[in-house]
Scaffold this motif. Structure first.
Motif, PDB file in Angstrom:
ATOM      1  N   ILE A   1       0.845  -1.200   0.000  1.00  0.00           N
ATOM      2  CA  ILE A   1       0.000   0.000   0.000  1.00  0.00           C
ATOM      3  C   ILE A   1       0.882   1.252   0.000  1.00  0.00           C
ATOM      4  O   ILE A   1       1.866   1.333   0.744  1.00  0.00           O
ATOM      5  CB  ILE A   1      -0.938  -0.018   1.222  1.00  0.00           C
ATOM      6  CG1 ILE A   1      -1.933  -1.177   1.077  1.00  0.00           C
ATOM      7  CG2 ILE A   1      -1.689   1.295   1.365  1.00  0.00           C
ATOM      8  CD1 ILE A   1      -2.740  -1.472   2.313  1.00  0.00           C
TER       9      ILE A   1
ATOM     10  N   VAL B   1      -6.281   0.448   6.701  1.00  0.00           N
ATOM     11  CA  VAL B   1      -4.873   0.151   6.412  1.00  0.00           C
ATOM     12  C   VAL B   1      -4.045   1.435   6.369  1.00  0.00           C
ATOM     13  O   VAL B   1      -4.582   2.542   6.291  1.00  0.00           O
ATOM     14  CB  VAL B   1      -4.742  -0.590   5.056  1.00  0.00           C
ATOM     15  CG1 VAL B   1      -5.315  -1.983   5.148  1.00  0.00           C
ATOM     16  CG2 VAL B   1      -5.432   0.198   3.935  1.00  0.00           C
ATOM     17  N   LYS B   2      -2.719   1.261   6.395  1.00  0.00           N
ATOM     18  CA  LYS B   2      -1.800   2.407   6.353  1.00  0.00           C
ATOM     19  C   LYS B   2      -0.697   2.139   5.320  1.00  0.00           C
ATOM     20  O   LYS B   2      -0.511   0.991   4.892  1.00  0.00           O
ATOM     21  CB  LYS B   2      -1.203   2.659   7.731  1.00  0.00           C
ATOM     22  CG  LYS B   2      -0.411   1.511   8.308  1.00  0.00           C
ATOM     23  CD  LYS B   2       0.043   1.841   9.721  1.00  0.00           C
ATOM     24  CE  LYS B   2       0.938   0.757  10.297  1.00  0.00           C
ATOM     25  NZ  LYS B   2       0.253  -0.535  10.449  1.00  0.00           N
TER      26      LYS B   2
ATOM     27  N   ASP C   1       1.656  -1.354   4.421  1.00  0.00           N
ATOM     28  CA  ASP C   1       1.013  -2.648   4.683  1.00  0.00           C
ATOM     29  C   ASP C   1       0.948  -3.462   3.388  1.00  0.00           C
ATOM     30  O   ASP C   1       0.793  -2.908   2.303  1.00  0.00           O
ATOM     31  CB  ASP C   1      -0.412  -2.446   5.214  1.00  0.00           C
ATOM     32  CG  ASP C   1      -0.436  -1.924   6.633  1.00  0.00           C
ATOM     33  OD1 ASP C   1       0.638  -1.883   7.260  1.00  0.00           O
ATOM     34  OD2 ASP C   1      -1.524  -1.533   7.116  1.00  0.00           O
TER      35      ASP C   1
ATOM     36  N   THR D   1      -0.995  -6.093   0.937  1.00  0.00           N
ATOM     37  CA  THR D   1      -2.399  -6.401   0.649  1.00  0.00           C
ATOM     38  C   THR D   1      -2.488  -7.386  -0.516  1.00  0.00           C
ATOM     39  O   THR D   1      -1.496  -7.634  -1.198  1.00  0.00           O
ATOM     40  CB  THR D   1      -3.179  -5.109   0.313  1.00  0.00           C
ATOM     41  OG1 THR D   1      -4.561  -5.420   0.155  1.00  0.00           O
ATOM     42  CG2 THR D   1      -2.674  -4.473  -0.969  1.00  0.00           C
TER      43      THR D   1
ATOM     44  N   VAL E   1     -10.100  -3.269   2.650  1.00  0.00           N
ATOM     45  CA  VAL E   1      -9.182  -2.232   3.143  1.00  0.00           C
ATOM     46  C   VAL E   1      -9.921  -1.067   3.798  1.00  0.00           C
ATOM     47  O   VAL E   1      -9.296  -0.146   4.314  1.00  0.00           O
ATOM     48  CB  VAL E   1      -8.274  -1.712   2.009  1.00  0.00           C
ATOM     49  CG1 VAL E   1      -7.346  -2.807   1.509  1.00  0.00           C
ATOM     50  CG2 VAL E   1      -9.098  -1.150   0.849  1.00  0.00           C
TER      51      VAL E   1
ATOM     52  N   PRO F   1      -5.950   5.436  10.054  1.00  0.00           N
ATOM     53  CA  PRO F   1      -6.854   4.297   9.818  1.00  0.00           C
ATOM     54  C   PRO F   1      -7.617   3.896  11.079  1.00  0.00           C
ATOM     55  O   PRO F   1      -7.193   4.196  12.203  1.00  0.00           O
ATOM     56  CB  PRO F   1      -5.894   3.180   9.389  1.00  0.00           C
ATOM     57  CG  PRO F   1      -4.589   3.528  10.028  1.00  0.00           C
ATOM     58  CD  PRO F   1      -4.525   5.032  10.059  1.00  0.00           C
TER      59      PRO F   1
ATOM     60  N   ARG G   1      -6.871  -9.876   8.973  1.00  0.00           N
ATOM     61  CA  ARG G   1      -7.210  -9.366   7.640  1.00  0.00           C
ATOM     62  C   ARG G   1      -8.606  -9.847   7.277  1.00  0.00           C
ATOM     63  O   ARG G   1      -8.931 -11.012   7.475  1.00  0.00           O
ATOM     64  CB  ARG G   1      -6.232  -9.883   6.579  1.00  0.00           C
ATOM     65  CG  ARG G   1      -4.799  -9.461   6.745  1.00  0.00           C
ATOM     66  CD  ARG G   1      -3.998  -9.864   5.511  1.00  0.00           C
ATOM     67  NE  ARG G   1      -2.573  -9.824   5.761  1.00  0.00           N
ATOM     68  CZ  ARG G   1      -1.830 -10.878   6.099  1.00  0.00           C
ATOM     69  NH1 ARG G   1      -2.408 -12.063   6.223  1.00  0.00           N
ATOM     70  NH2 ARG G   1      -0.547 -10.759   6.304  1.00  0.00           N
TER      71      ARG G   1
END
Length: 278
Positions: free
Chosen positions: A173, A189-190, A193, A195, A201, A237, A263
């Motif tokens: 990300i 999310v930040k 991260d 994915t 997200v 987030p 997740r």
């Protein structure tokens, strides 16, 4: 492996007498039943700390067939909420959208500024209600609930009025990707991260799911731009705990639990079924 998870679940039955574990048609899926969401969440958290990795589906209530009437019945709970008077309207609205039946309403004898609301509500309606109520009342609500009885199944209810933001592709990300995505809703999310495609997200601000490219990178060119110096800040987030994640799940979503991270994603089995119907 699935065999190790199976052995761990059946070992739990020796001391956790309220738990039930049933094998399903699939060799790596198990139906685990317990006394409410908290009971199951404690088991998942314990297994996570022991180093297990597993996928969890959304919680569902246990229906029963009434032999006398031949109709399907579901569990109901009696819920008592103490809340400041200015938020009582928000609480009543939440219960009404979840097929709740108002039983009693009044003022708390000990504290005149608090309203007491009692509702009879299907256990289905309680899934995800606590977090919504604490948000609506700014954390001031005191909620007590107890099982009441099995009654005729209520009408269908909408579990969630907003969709999910889904990752468009696998990758890392980026800040640039989040700047564009945060206009579509609230993010989980930040930057930095990892994915994968169809991972959840964030929360879409409208009904229905939306795929967003949170891994998008800025195109590097030798052109100048009048808006080059303008930067958009990234909103912090939402931190999702295990409880909050399980409450958030819709019927076609799963939670991936690992020792280090949670997740949420779309259930690939459900996606294949949808494609088959089309």
């Amino acid at each position: 492996t699935s065999r190790m998870i199976r052995d761990r679940l059946f070992k739990e039955l020796d001391r956790n007498v309220a738990l039930q574990v049933e094998e399903t048609d699939s060799a790596d899926k198990y139906a685990v039943s317990g006394r409410g969401q908290l009971h199951l969440t404690v088991l998942i958290e314990t297994m996570r700390r022991e180093g297990f990795e597993l996928e969890v589906g959304p919680p569902v209530v246990i229906y029963k067939l009434n032999e006398e009437t031949g109709k399907e019945e579901e569990p109901y709970e009696m819920v008592e909420v103490r809340v400041p008077e200015e938020y009582s309207g928000s609480v009543i609205d939440l219960f009404n959208t979840r097929n709740g039946e108002l039983q009693d309403m009044g003022i708390d004898d000990g504290d005149g500024s608090m309203s007491v609301v009692k509702y009879l509500i299907p256990t289905r309606g309680m899934l995800g209600l606590r977090s919504e109520m604490l948000t609506a009342t700014r954390g001031t609500a005191i909620i007590d609930s107890v099982f009441d009885s099995y009654r005729e199944k209520a009408a269908d209810m909408q579990s969630r009025d907003k969709g999910s933001l889904l990752a468009f592709e696998d990758g890392t990300i980026t800040s640039f990707g989040l700047e564009n995505a945060q206009d579509r809703g609230k993010l989980f999310v930040k930057p930095g991260d990892e994915t994968y495609k169809n991972m959840i997200v964030g929360i879409h601000q409208r009904p229905g799911d939306l795929a967003v490219n949170v891994c998008k990178t800025k195109q590097l060119t030798n052109m100048r731009s009048a808006t080059k110096g303008i930067t958009v800040g990234i909103t912090a987030p939402i931190e999702m705990s295990l409880d909050a994640s399980i409450e958030y799940l819709a019927a076609d979503e799963i939670l991936e639990v690992t020792p280090s991270v949670f997740r949420m994603a779309k259930n690939p089995d459900m996606a294949q079924k949808r494609k088959g119907k089309k």
